[in-house]
Design an enzyme around this catalytic site. Structure first.
Site, short mmCIF file in Angstrom:
data_model
loop_
_atom_site.label_atom_id
_atom_site.label_comp_id
_atom_site.label_asym_id
_atom_site.label_seq_id
_atom_site.Cartn_x
_atom_site.Cartn_y
_atom_site.Cartn_z
N LYS A 173 0.85 -1.20 0.00
CA LYS A 173 0.00 0.00 0.00
C LYS A 173 0.88 1.25 0.00
CE LYS A 173 -1.83 -1.55 3.74
NZ LYS A 173 -2.60 -1.81 4.97
N THR A 209 -7.61 10.01 7.71
CA THR A 209 -7.31 8.72 7.06
C THR A 209 -7.19 7.61 8.11
OG1 THR A 209 -4.94 9.19 7.14
CG2 THR A 209 -6.09 9.76 5.10
N GLY A 211 -7.78 4.46 9.85
CA GLY A 211 -8.48 3.21 9.52
C GLY A 211 -8.50 2.84 8.05
N THR A 212 -7.76 3.58 7.22
CA THR A 212 -7.77 3.26 5.78
C THR A 212 -7.25 1.85 5.51
OG1 THR A 212 -5.64 4.40 5.63
CG2 THR A 212 -7.57 5.59 4.81
N GLY A 213 -6.14 1.49 6.20
CA GLY A 213 -5.52 0.18 5.96
C GLY A 213 -6.44 -0.96 6.38
N CYS A 214 -7.02 -0.82 7.57
CA CYS A 214 -7.94 -1.86 8.09
C CYS A 214 -9.11 -2.03 7.13
CB CYS A 214 -8.49 -1.46 9.45
SG CYS A 214 -7.24 -1.11 10.68
N1 LIG Z 1 -4.41 10.57 1.38
C1 LIG Z 1 -4.81 9.54 0.65
N2 LIG Z 1 -5.45 9.73 -0.54
C2 LIG Z 1 -5.86 8.68 -1.28
N3 LIG Z 1 -5.67 7.41 -0.95
C3 LIG Z 1 -5.03 7.14 0.22
C4 LIG Z 1 -4.58 8.19 1.08
N4 LIG Z 1 -4.00 7.64 2.17
C5 LIG Z 1 -4.11 6.31 2.03
N5 LIG Z 1 -4.71 6.00 0.85
C6 LIG Z 1 -5.05 4.67 0.35
O1 LIG Z 1 -5.67 3.97 1.44
C7 LIG Z 1 -5.31 2.60 1.42
C8 LIG Z 1 -4.62 2.24 2.73
O2 LIG Z 1 -3.27 2.62 2.61
P1 LIG Z 1 -2.32 3.10 3.75
O3 LIG Z 1 -0.97 3.16 3.13
O4 LIG Z 1 -2.89 4.34 4.37
O5 LIG Z 1 -2.48 1.89 4.74
P2 LIG Z 1 -2.15 1.78 6.26
O6 LIG Z 1 -0.96 2.59 6.58
O7 LIG Z 1 -2.13 0.34 6.59
O8 LIG Z 1 -3.41 2.46 6.92
P3 LIG Z 1 -3.58 2.95 8.43
O9 LIG Z 1 -3.17 4.39 8.41
O10 LIG Z 1 -5.03 2.77 8.68
O11 LIG Z 1 -2.69 2.09 9.30
C9 LIG Z 1 -4.43 2.42 0.18
O12 LIG Z 1 -5.24 2.04 -0.89
C10 LIG Z 1 -3.85 3.82 -0.01
O13 LIG Z 1 -3.41 4.04 -1.32
C1 LIG Z 2 -6.98 -1.67 16.88
C2 LIG Z 2 -6.29 -1.05 15.74
N1 LIG Z 2 -5.94 -1.84 14.68
C3 LIG Z 2 -5.30 -1.31 13.62
C4 LIG Z 2 -5.01 0.04 13.57
C5 LIG Z 2 -4.28 0.58 12.37
O1 LIG Z 2 -4.71 1.76 11.91
C6 LIG Z 2 -5.41 0.83 14.68
N2 LIG Z 2 -5.16 2.16 14.71
N3 LIG Z 2 -6.04 0.25 15.73
#
Ligand SMILES: Nc1ncnc2c1ncn2[C@@H]1O[C@H](COP(=O)(O)OP(=O)(O)OP(=O)(O)O)[C@@H](O)[C@H]1O
Ligand SMILES: Cc1ncc(CO)c(N)n1
Length: 265
Positions: A173, A209, A211-214
């Site tokens: 990602k 942003t 929770g985007t990854g989850c």
């Molecule tokens: N500012 C943004 N604009 C558009 N897409 C984004 C943005 N930030 C994250 N994404 C997208 O969101 C999804 C999650 O990516 P990200 O790299 O943020 O994951 P993560 O770090 O695991 O998330 P988290 O911050 O929840 O731990 C991917 O598809 C990424 O491209």
């Molecule tokens: C509980 C939990 N899982 C995953 C993430 C990653 O964003 C978070 N902030 N909190």
């Protein structure tokens, strides 16, 4: 109705973790069950406290759901430590679970640590070989791959290294990639050991942003449960996430959540 399971930590603030997964699966019209690994005291400003459950408590939750329900897909989020990763691995094997999405959560959006360092090895050796896909962000991919020099920042090199641990697909990602903000493109890279797929969306300038990854990995699991092939499952999940970021709203004073319900409007 198709069913999916999330194995993850609770985010009291409601934006990430189990809460994000349940919302995401629900809007995909998937019946969602949950096994909780840790209880975080968390809000949009950060993580104030973490109580990790015993591997025994995780084990008994897994036994309860797996002896009763049949899942078309499952995802893991915050697994916290080696013991919990080992329990999850054992149950995936025992119940021959398929469509496993492993999101190797290490830190919260706020920068707080959610995984013990010793667990990195266990992820690679035990759980990754059983995964249909692993979905590290760039920082997590760097920790997992441990590459040196220029390759360290290269998603292609990182994907090539991480596919060696035996998952069928790797998704790197790119939301935290410094290039994303610079080029105004949020690009994720999917690799299956021979072919690459690039998924691009406009980089959105917002602090919300959390929770985007989850949510992305929960959307991939939902789409797999619905029967999609991996590249389509990722493409649709990316579309879902981009819309959810674009339609974010203000909750709390820090990094707010995304809007899981944007498609219902
Ligand atoms: N500012 C943004 N604009 C558009 N897409 C984004 C943005 N930030 C994250 N994404 C997208 O969101 C999804 C999650 O990516 P990200 O790299 O943020 O994951 P993560 O770090 O695991 O998330 P988290 O911050 O929840 O731990 C991917 O598809 C990424 O491209
Ligand atoms: C509980 C939990 N899982 C995953 C993430 C990653 O964003 C978070 N902030 N909190």
């Amino acid at each position: 109705m198709k069913k999916a399971l999330t194995i993850a930590g609770s985010d009291s603030g409601g934006g990430a973790g189990i809460q994000a997964d349940l919302k995401t699966m629900t809007v995909h019209q998937i019946y969602a069950a949950s096994v909780i690994t840790a209880i975080t005291a968390q809000n949009t400003l950060g993580v104030q406290d973490v109580k990790t459950l015993s591997s025994k408590a995780v084990c008994s939750q897994l036994e309860s759901v797996l002896t009763d329900l049949k899942f078309e897909a499952l995802k893991t989020g915050m697994l916290a430590n080696s013991k919990i990763i080992e329990v999850v691995t054992a149950k995936v094997k025992k119940y021959s679970l398929t469509n496993l999405v492993v999101d190797p959560v290490m830190v919260a959006t706020s920068g707080d640590l959610l995984l013990k360092k010793e667990a990195v090895k266990t992820y690679k050796e035990k759980l990754f070989p059983l995964a249909e896909i692993i979905t590290p962000n760039l920082d997590e991919a760097q920790v997992l791959a441990d590459l040196k020099g220029v390759q360290k920042n290269d998603p292609y090199a990182l994907a090539q290294e991480l596919i060696k641990y035996g998952s069928r697909y790797v998704l790197i990602k790119g939301g935290h990639n410094p290039q994303a903000a610079k080029n105004k493109v949020a690009q994720d890279l999917l690799y299956d050991g021979s072919q690459y797929w690039e998924f691009k969306a406009p980089y959105l300038k917002t602090k919300n942003t959390h929770g985007t990854g989850c949510s992305l990995s929960a959307a991939i699991a939902s789409n797999l449960a619905l029967g999609m092939e991996m590249p389509t499952a990722v493409e649709k999940a990316k579309e879902f996430i981009s819309g959810a970021i674009e339609n974010n709203f203000e909750v709390g004073a820090g990094q707010g959540p995304i809007n899981h319900f944007w498609k219902l409007k």
